[in-house]
Each structure stands twice: as structure tokens, then as C-alpha cells.
Design a protein around this motif. Structure first.
Motif, PDB file in Angstrom:
ATOM      1  N   UNK A 171       0.775  -1.365   0.053  1.00 44.16           N
ATOM      2  CA  UNK A 171       0.039   0.084  -0.036  1.00 44.16           C
ATOM      3  C   UNK A 171       0.872   1.345  -0.036  1.00 44.16           C
ATOM      4  N   UNK A 172       0.133   2.335  -0.564  1.00 46.90           N
ATOM      5  CA  UNK A 172       0.710   3.814  -0.492  1.00 46.90           C
ATOM      6  C   UNK A 172       0.631   4.363   0.541  1.00 46.90           C
ATOM      7  N   UNK A 173       1.234   5.724   0.705  1.00 46.50           N
ATOM      8  CA  UNK A 173       0.863   6.645   1.805  1.00 46.50           C
ATOM      9  C   UNK A 173       0.746   7.810   1.211  1.00 46.50           C
ATOM     10  N   UNK A 174       0.247   8.806   2.185  1.00 48.50           N
ATOM     11  CA  UNK A 174       0.288  10.207   1.694  1.00 48.50           C
ATOM     12  C   UNK A 174       1.414  11.003   2.008  1.00 48.50           C
ATOM     13  N   UNK A 175       2.569  10.826   1.291  1.00 49.56           N
ATOM     14  CA  UNK A 175       4.026  11.368   1.397  1.00 49.56           C
ATOM     15  C   UNK A 175       4.283  12.679   0.817  1.00 49.56           C
ATOM     16  N   UNK A 176       3.407  13.221   0.017  1.00 45.09           N
ATOM     17  CA  UNK A 176       3.432  14.628  -0.453  1.00 45.09           C
ATOM     18  C   UNK A 176       4.706  14.963  -1.334  1.00 45.09           C
ATOM     19  N   UNK A 177       5.148  13.716  -2.229  1.00 47.81           N
ATOM     20  CA  UNK A 177       6.046  14.013  -2.936  1.00 47.81           C
ATOM     21  C   UNK A 177       5.668  14.558  -4.487  1.00 47.81           C
ATOM     22  N   UNK A 178       4.551  13.933  -5.017  1.00 49.86           N
ATOM     23  CA  UNK A 178       4.320  14.469  -6.574  1.00 49.86           C
ATOM     24  C   UNK A 178       2.906  13.845  -6.842  1.00 49.86           C
ATOM     25  N   UNK A 179       2.400  14.574  -8.063  1.00 43.34           N
ATOM     26  CA  UNK A 179       0.793  14.071  -8.492  1.00 43.34           C
ATOM     27  C   UNK A 179       0.313  15.045  -9.330  1.00 43.34           C
ATOM     28  N   UNK A 180      -0.563  14.701  -9.986  1.00 39.40           N
ATOM     29  CA  UNK A 180      -1.163  15.573 -10.956  1.00 39.40           C
ATOM     30  C   UNK A 180      -2.645  15.285 -10.860  1.00 39.40           C
ATOM     31  N   UNK A 181      -3.540  16.479 -10.915  1.00 39.95           N
ATOM     32  CA  UNK A 181      -4.785  16.531 -10.820  1.00 39.95           C
ATOM     33  C   UNK A 181      -5.369  17.280 -12.205  1.00 39.95           C
ATOM     34  N   UNK A 182      -6.620  16.689 -12.671  1.00 38.99           N
ATOM     35  CA  UNK A 182      -7.381  17.192 -13.613  1.00 38.99           C
ATOM     36  C   UNK A 182      -6.477  17.771 -14.997  1.00 38.99           C
ATOM     37  N   UNK A 183      -5.681  16.802 -15.240  1.00 40.16           N
ATOM     38  CA  UNK A 183      -4.850  16.807 -16.472  1.00 40.16           C
ATOM     39  C   UNK A 183      -5.020  15.734 -17.376  1.00 40.16           C
ATOM     40  N   UNK A 184      -4.734  15.677 -18.623  1.00 42.17           N
ATOM     41  CA  UNK A 184      -4.807  14.463 -19.469  1.00 42.17           C
ATOM     42  C   UNK A 184      -4.025  13.314 -19.001  1.00 42.17           C
ATOM     43  N   UNK A 185      -4.614  12.243 -18.987  1.00 35.76           N
ATOM     44  CA  UNK A 185      -3.928  10.938 -18.369  1.00 35.76           C
ATOM     45  C   UNK A 185      -4.225   9.870 -19.340  1.00 35.76           C
ATOM     46  N   UNK A 186      -3.716   8.597 -18.956  1.00 39.86           N
ATOM     47  CA  UNK A 186      -3.830   7.230 -19.761  1.00 39.86           C
ATOM     48  C   UNK A 186      -4.206   6.465 -18.801  1.00 39.86           C
ATOM     49  N   UNK A 187      -5.276   5.529 -19.185  1.00 41.11           N
ATOM     50  CA  UNK A 187      -5.938   4.575 -18.130  1.00 41.11           C
ATOM     51  C   UNK A 187      -6.177   3.488 -18.948  1.00 41.11           C
ATOM     52  N   UNK A 188      -5.715   2.285 -18.485  1.00 36.32           N
ATOM     53  CA  UNK A 188      -5.838   1.370 -19.343  1.00 36.32           C
ATOM     54  C   UNK A 188      -5.922   1.251 -20.960  1.00 36.32           C
ATOM     55  N   UNK A 189      -4.965   2.090 -21.340  1.00 31.80           N
ATOM     56  CA  UNK A 189      -4.749   2.675 -22.555  1.00 31.80           C
ATOM     57  C   UNK A 189      -5.602   3.265 -23.312  1.00 31.80           C
ATOM     58  N   UNK A 190      -6.516   3.957 -22.603  1.00 30.54           N
ATOM     59  CA  UNK A 190      -7.511   5.036 -23.103  1.00 30.54           C
ATOM     60  C   UNK A 190      -6.901   6.383 -22.761  1.00 30.54           C
ATOM     61  N   UNK A 191      -6.990   7.361 -23.507  1.00 35.99           N
ATOM     62  CA  UNK A 191      -6.659   8.827 -23.246  1.00 35.99           C
ATOM     63  C   UNK A 191      -7.914   9.346 -22.535  1.00 35.99           C
ATOM     64  N   UNK A 192      -7.730   9.853 -21.132  1.00 36.95           N
ATOM     65  CA  UNK A 192      -8.717  10.317 -20.465  1.00 36.95           C
ATOM     66  C   UNK A 192      -8.382  11.949 -20.365  1.00 36.95           C
ATOM     67  N   UNK A 193      -9.585  12.770 -20.670  1.00 34.03           N
ATOM     68  CA  UNK A 193      -9.421  14.155 -20.539  1.00 34.03           C
ATOM     69  C   UNK A 193     -10.296  14.627 -19.250  1.00 34.03           C
ATOM     70  N   UNK A 194      -9.837  15.731 -18.387  1.00 34.31           N
ATOM     71  CA  UNK A 194     -10.609  15.925 -17.562  1.00 34.31           C
ATOM     72  C   UNK A 194     -11.950  16.406 -18.022  1.00 34.31           C
TER      73      UNK A 194
END
Length: 224
Positions: free
Chosen positions: A138-161
Motif C-alpha cells: 500500500x501507498x501513503x500520503x507522502x507529499x512527493x508528487x502528483x497530477x490532478x485534472x490533467x490528461x491521463x492514460x488509463x488502461x490504454x485509453x486517453x482520458x481528459x478532465x
């Protein structure tokens, strides 16, 4: 370089259009559409009704899920959190406590391109979750990095906010807002037509005659 990249919250999809989309089936649209389907291994944890909603996109790196926690502060009732794990399929970024928080915020569903943990607790909560199985890492809330409401790829599909998501027991389909009304209308018409086959089959009629398969085969057949 910024460790956290946060885009604006997208507009919510029109509720009337989403209601129409909810009448469609992922597998129906799969008869003709060739993109927007997430990997079939991203599966629902337990069967349930069709879910539709507006995509709020999250990219969660490695073992730091702080951006996913932050996303809970901005989602609206009816939004769907969809999570790009950036290739990590071993570490769960989502578990029982965050699931409970997402449900309280009114999330319609959560889709994760990776495993989750606390599977029994998530199932019992009733909040629909699609993921790549479970993991004890499992992960933890470490505060290193992340992205929110940007284009991503999930399971080979492009997803736009702001994309529309159609989710059922057969999988998840990502649709740009401009395509939703047309695809929903076409799918509903197709489903209505096919459902009309059932009483005819019960009367003894042939499926390949009803759907035209035999006609196509015979017209294109090659003599041996």
C-alpha cells in the motif's frame, strides 16, 4: 519543476445527457467504436448497475497517494475519480478509508489503473470501484508528487478532465463530451432492435436470419 500539477475542475456533464448515456451498454458501443475502452483487466469489484459521470483525472506516482487524497477536497457529487498509476500495478493507492471519504463526497465511482486494498470493506460500502484486483502493498500520503485534472492514460485509453465515463459490468468507456449524445442514441436504438429478437427467437425464428448474418455469409461465400 513542479512536483504537483493541478488543473482546473472541469465542467460537469449535462445531467440529461448522462441520463441518456446510462441507458447504453459498454458492449453495445463496442460493436462499432474502436477507441476509448479501458483495458478489460480493469474490472468491477462486484456486479452492479450502470454508472455514468464526469471524469476527474488523477495521476498517482509510485507509493505516494497524497494527490488522490487532495482530489477528495474538490470532487462534486456525481463525479468519477479515474486514476492513472503511471505503470505501477503492484502498489495499492486506494483502500477502505479513502473509499469511505469518496463515498461521503458523493463520488459516483472510482476507476484505478492498478490494484486497491481493503477489498471486502470497499465491496461492503456500495461505492462502485473498477481496478486491477487487490494488493497488500500500500501507498501513503507522502507529499512527493502528483497530477490532478490533467490528461491521463488509463488502461490504454486517453482520458481528459471532463470526459464522460460509461461504466458497467463489461468494462469502462471514455467518451469526449461532443460524442456522448450521438453514441448514446445509436446504442439505445441498437439495443431496442436486438431486444426485439427475443420474442421472435422464442417463436422459433433463426438468429442469423434475423440479424442478417446468414445473408452476408451466403453472399460472400466461396465455392469449394
Amino acid at each position: 519543476m513542479k512536483n504537483f500539477d493541478i488543473g482546473p475542475l472541469p465542467d460537469s456533464m449535462d445531467a440529461t445527457i448522462l441520463e441518456q448515456l446510462a441507458l447504453a451498454e459498454v458492449a453495445t458501443i463496442g460493436h462499432w467504436r474502436r477507441w476509448g475502452f479501458v483495458d478489460r483487466l480493469i474490472a468491477r469489484l462486484q456486479p452492479g448497475p450502470t454508472i455514468v459521470g464526469t471524469a476527474v483525472t488523477v495521476a498517482v506516482p509510485s507509493e505516494d497517494n497524497s494527490i488522490l487524497h487532495h482530489a477528495l477536497s474538490i470532487i462534486r457529487p456525481g463525479d468519477i475519480l479515474i486514476v492513472d498509476r503511471l505503470g505501477d500495478t503492484n502498489v495499492a493507492c486506494y483502500g477502505g478509508t479513502i473509499n469511505h471519504a469518496a463515498k461521503l463526497r458523493g463520488a459516483a465511482a472510482v476507476i484505478i489503473d492498478g490494484p486497491c486494498t481493503d477489498v471486502r470493506e470497499i465491496r461492503e460500502s456500495g461505492l462502485p470501484v473498477w481496478c486491477r484486483g487487490s494488493s497488500g502493498r500500500t501507498s501513503r500520503s507522502r507529499g512527493f508528487a502528483g497530477r490532478l485534472n490533467v490528461p491521463i492514460s488509463v488502461g490504454g485509453a486517453v482520458v481528459m478532465p471532463g470526459d464522460a465515463l460509461l461504466c458497467d459490468d463489461d468494462g469502462v468507456l471514455v467518451l469526449p463530451p461532443c460524442d456522448v449524445a450521438e453514441e448514446a442514441s445509436r446504442a439505445i436504438a441498437h439495443q431496442d432492435r436486438v431486444s426485439g429478437f427475443i420474442p421472435l427467437l422464442n417463436e422459433g425464428q433463426s438468429l442469423p436470419d434475423l440479424n442478417g448474418a446468414s445473408e452476408k455469409v451466403l453472399a460472400g461465400g466461396i465455392s469449394q
